[in-house]
Write an enzyme that holds these catalytic residues in place. Structure first.
Site, PDB file in Angstrom:
ATOM      1  N   HIS A  52      32.006  32.270  37.723  1.00  0.00           N
ATOM      2  CA  HIS A  52      30.754  33.119  38.320  1.00  0.00           C
ATOM      3  C   HIS A  52      30.587  34.475  37.820  1.00  0.00           C
ATOM      4  O   HIS A  52      31.611  35.348  37.848  1.00  0.00           O
ATOM      5  CB  HIS A  52      31.008  33.356  40.046  1.00  0.00           C
ATOM      6  CG  HIS A  52      30.835  31.863  40.831  1.00  0.00           C
ATOM      7  ND1 HIS A  52      30.491  31.799  42.143  1.00  0.00           N
ATOM      8  CD2 HIS A  52      30.601  30.674  40.321  1.00  0.00           C
ATOM      9  CE1 HIS A  52      30.111  30.576  42.562  1.00  0.00           C
ATOM     10  NE2 HIS A  52      30.273  30.002  41.473  1.00  0.00           N
TER      11      HIS A  52
ATOM     12  N   TYR B 165      35.510  44.125  42.244  1.00  0.00           N
ATOM     13  CA  TYR B 165      35.291  42.718  42.630  1.00  0.00           C
ATOM     14  C   TYR B 165      36.162  42.065  41.778  1.00  0.00           C
ATOM     15  O   TYR B 165      36.799  41.070  42.010  1.00  0.00           O
ATOM     16  CB  TYR B 165      34.070  42.501  43.000  1.00  0.00           C
ATOM     17  CG  TYR B 165      33.658  41.046  43.465  1.00  0.00           C
ATOM     18  CD1 TYR B 165      33.833  41.013  44.839  1.00  0.00           C
ATOM     19  CD2 TYR B 165      33.551  40.011  42.907  1.00  0.00           C
ATOM     20  CE1 TYR B 165      33.565  39.984  45.614  1.00  0.00           C
ATOM     21  CE2 TYR B 165      33.371  38.731  43.366  1.00  0.00           C
ATOM     22  CZ  TYR B 165      33.435  38.568  44.565  1.00  0.00           C
ATOM     23  OH  TYR B 165      32.921  37.427  45.395  1.00  0.00           O
TER      24      TYR B 165
HETATM   25  C1  PHB Z   1      36.011  31.942  50.347  1.00  0.00           C
HETATM   26  O1  PHB Z   1      35.384  31.165  49.542  1.00  0.00           O
HETATM   27  O2  PHB Z   1      36.790  31.549  51.297  1.00  0.00           O
HETATM   28  C2  PHB Z   1      35.608  33.496  50.355  1.00  0.00           C
HETATM   29  C3  PHB Z   1      34.982  33.787  49.041  1.00  0.00           C
HETATM   30  C4  PHB Z   1      34.877  35.278  49.127  1.00  0.00           C
HETATM   31  C5  PHB Z   1      35.047  36.046  49.975  1.00  0.00           C
HETATM   32  C6  PHB Z   1      36.230  35.550  51.124  1.00  0.00           C
HETATM   33  C7  PHB Z   1      36.411  34.318  51.173  1.00  0.00           C
HETATM   34  O3  PHB Z   1      35.061  37.396  49.935  1.00  0.00           O
END
Ligand code: PHB
Ligand code: APR
Length: 391
Positions: free
Chosen positions: A72, A385
């Site tokens: 992504h 991130y």
């Molecule tokens: C998830 O897909 O479980 C997920 C994705 C992003 C996040 C937290 C959980 O920030």
């Protein structure tokens, strides 16, 4: 029983550590209290930082991830019925994240360990770590109805937040830093293609919502709910209705619904135990620190810890110097606190506290608009991130 490194817990931290040590020619034994099916089914987050992907690949555990994981290049922030895409590689000099569920990482590592690695005992519950600060640490454990002792050179507590390893650190030396949040996440898995091809983080007056995914055919979605909510109190239709409200945009975007296959509530907590080392006992992953799930940092932090430990141990073996082992706690904690800071920021940026005032709401929107309007602010988010470098 005797081994070089006794590992308590077969979550991602313990399993990856066993793999890294095996690759480096170091013996280990993994003790896991639950059974294999349980460990392989437990639903957790699924966002891998670039550094995590690189580590798994280098450890020979990346084959299925490379095939099935989804790269992504962006995330979407949604607020005030508007959408803002954060272009991760453009802001970070090329970094992205990979969507590949933690359960799948665990399945891959378990299969490798059972095929090529040292002992991995399921149904083996560690009872206590003894003599952690002496020369001969050991783990007392119960397996198949019998008590046994694992004698080790080092013990690594990868036994999660509820484990026993942390208890071996004397209270006088422990410091705990903690924050709980007055809300939780209600998560669902649904057999429907994700309604957007990247993750959507939504701030709404009714609370936070997240659209995520497990594969091109399976959606993972979350709603902020009050702390202590019982998942059973929400019908599938209620969940979809609420997701629709919170994810709504001013354009023609639509949320597709499908059969819900799992529903659960995750509490939100920030927690750090210092130090992460006591004598020959090292803590890694959730045993030492918890982040709220908003930034998806939990698994990535666990990976950072065990990579740091494995490097330090190999360094000692190869050079005789314990410098890196001595620096373990400090090295890990620097990264841990950056993730704690980021997860706290993301959480408070996007959730609506039950006692939020109109002033708080305006400040939250101003923070979001700042990210959407300033490349510097947006870069700060994108760097955190996609992950800070290891070591
Ligand atoms: C998830 O897909 O479980 C997920 C994705 C992003 C996040 C937290 C959980 O920030
Ligand atoms: N003896 C043996 N095993 C134990 C014991 C014990 N006394 N106590 C706990 N365990 C096992 C648990 O059953 C679990 O399988 O330790 C494992 C800990 O795994 P995780 O909780 O997954 O923790 P960790 O490997 O540090 O991974 C961190 O998991 O909680 C998520 O979001 C978090 O993604 C992050 C990741």
């Amino acid at each position: 029983m005797r081994t070089t490194v006794g590992i308590i817990g077969a979550g991602p931290a313990g399993l990856l550590l066993a793999r890294l040590l095996h690759e480096a020619g170091v013996e280990s034994v993994v003790l896991e209290s639950r059974d294999r099916a349980y460990v392989e089914q437990r639903q957790r987050a699924g966002i891998l930082e670039q550094g995590t992907v690189d580590v798994l690949r280098a450890a020979g555990a990346g084959e299925r991830m490379d095939r099935e994981g989804l790269r992504h290049d962006g995330i979407e922030l949604r607020f005030d019925r508007t959408r803002h895409r954060v272009d991760l590689p453009a802001l970070t000099g090329g970094s992205a994240v990979t969507v590949y569920a933690q359960t799948e990482v665990c399945k891959d590592l378990i299969a490798l360990q059972l095929k090529e690695g040292g002992p991995l005992l399921f149904g083996a519950e560690a009872l206590a770590v003894e003599d952690a600060d002496g020369g001969h640490p050991r783990v007392r454990f119960r397996h198949g109805g019998r008590e046994d002792v694992l004698h080790c050179d080092y013990v690594v507590g990868c036994d999660g937040f509820w484990g026993v390893a942390r208890r071996a650190v004397p209270a006088a030396l422990s410091r705990v830093f903690e924050r709980t949040y007055p809300y939780a996440w209600l998560g669902i898995l649904a057999d429907v293609p994700p309604s957007h091809d990247e993750l959507v983080y939504a701030r709404h007056d009714r609370g936070f919502a997240l659209l995520s995914m497990r594969s091109p055919a399976v959606s993972r979605l979350y709603l902020q709910v009050p702390e202590g909510t019982d998942a059973g109190a929400w019908s599938d239709e209620d969940v979809w209705d609420e997701l629709e409200r919170r994810l709504e945009t001013g354009d023609d975007w639509r949320l597709d619904r499908g059969p819900v296959t799992a529903k659960s509530v995750t509490p939100m907590r920030s927690f750090v135990h210092e130090p992460m080392r006591y004598g020959r006992l090292f803590l890694a992953g959730d045993a030492a620190h918890i982040v709220p799930p908003t930034g998806a940092k939990g698994l990535n932090l666990a990976v950072g810890d065990v990579v740091t430990f494995a490097r330090a141990l190999v360094h000692e073996r190869d050079t005789g110097s314990a410098d890196l082992l001595d620096a373990y706690s400090e090295t890990c904690l620097r990264r841990v606190w950056q993730a704690e800071r980021f997860s706290y920021d993301m959480t408070t940026l996007l959730h609506r506290a039950p006692d939020a005032t109109p002033f708080d709401d305006r400040v939250q929107l101003a923070r979001l608009r700042r990210i959407a309007g300033s490349r510097a602010a947006e870069t700060d988010l994108a760097e955190a991130y996609t992950g800070f470098p290891l070591g």
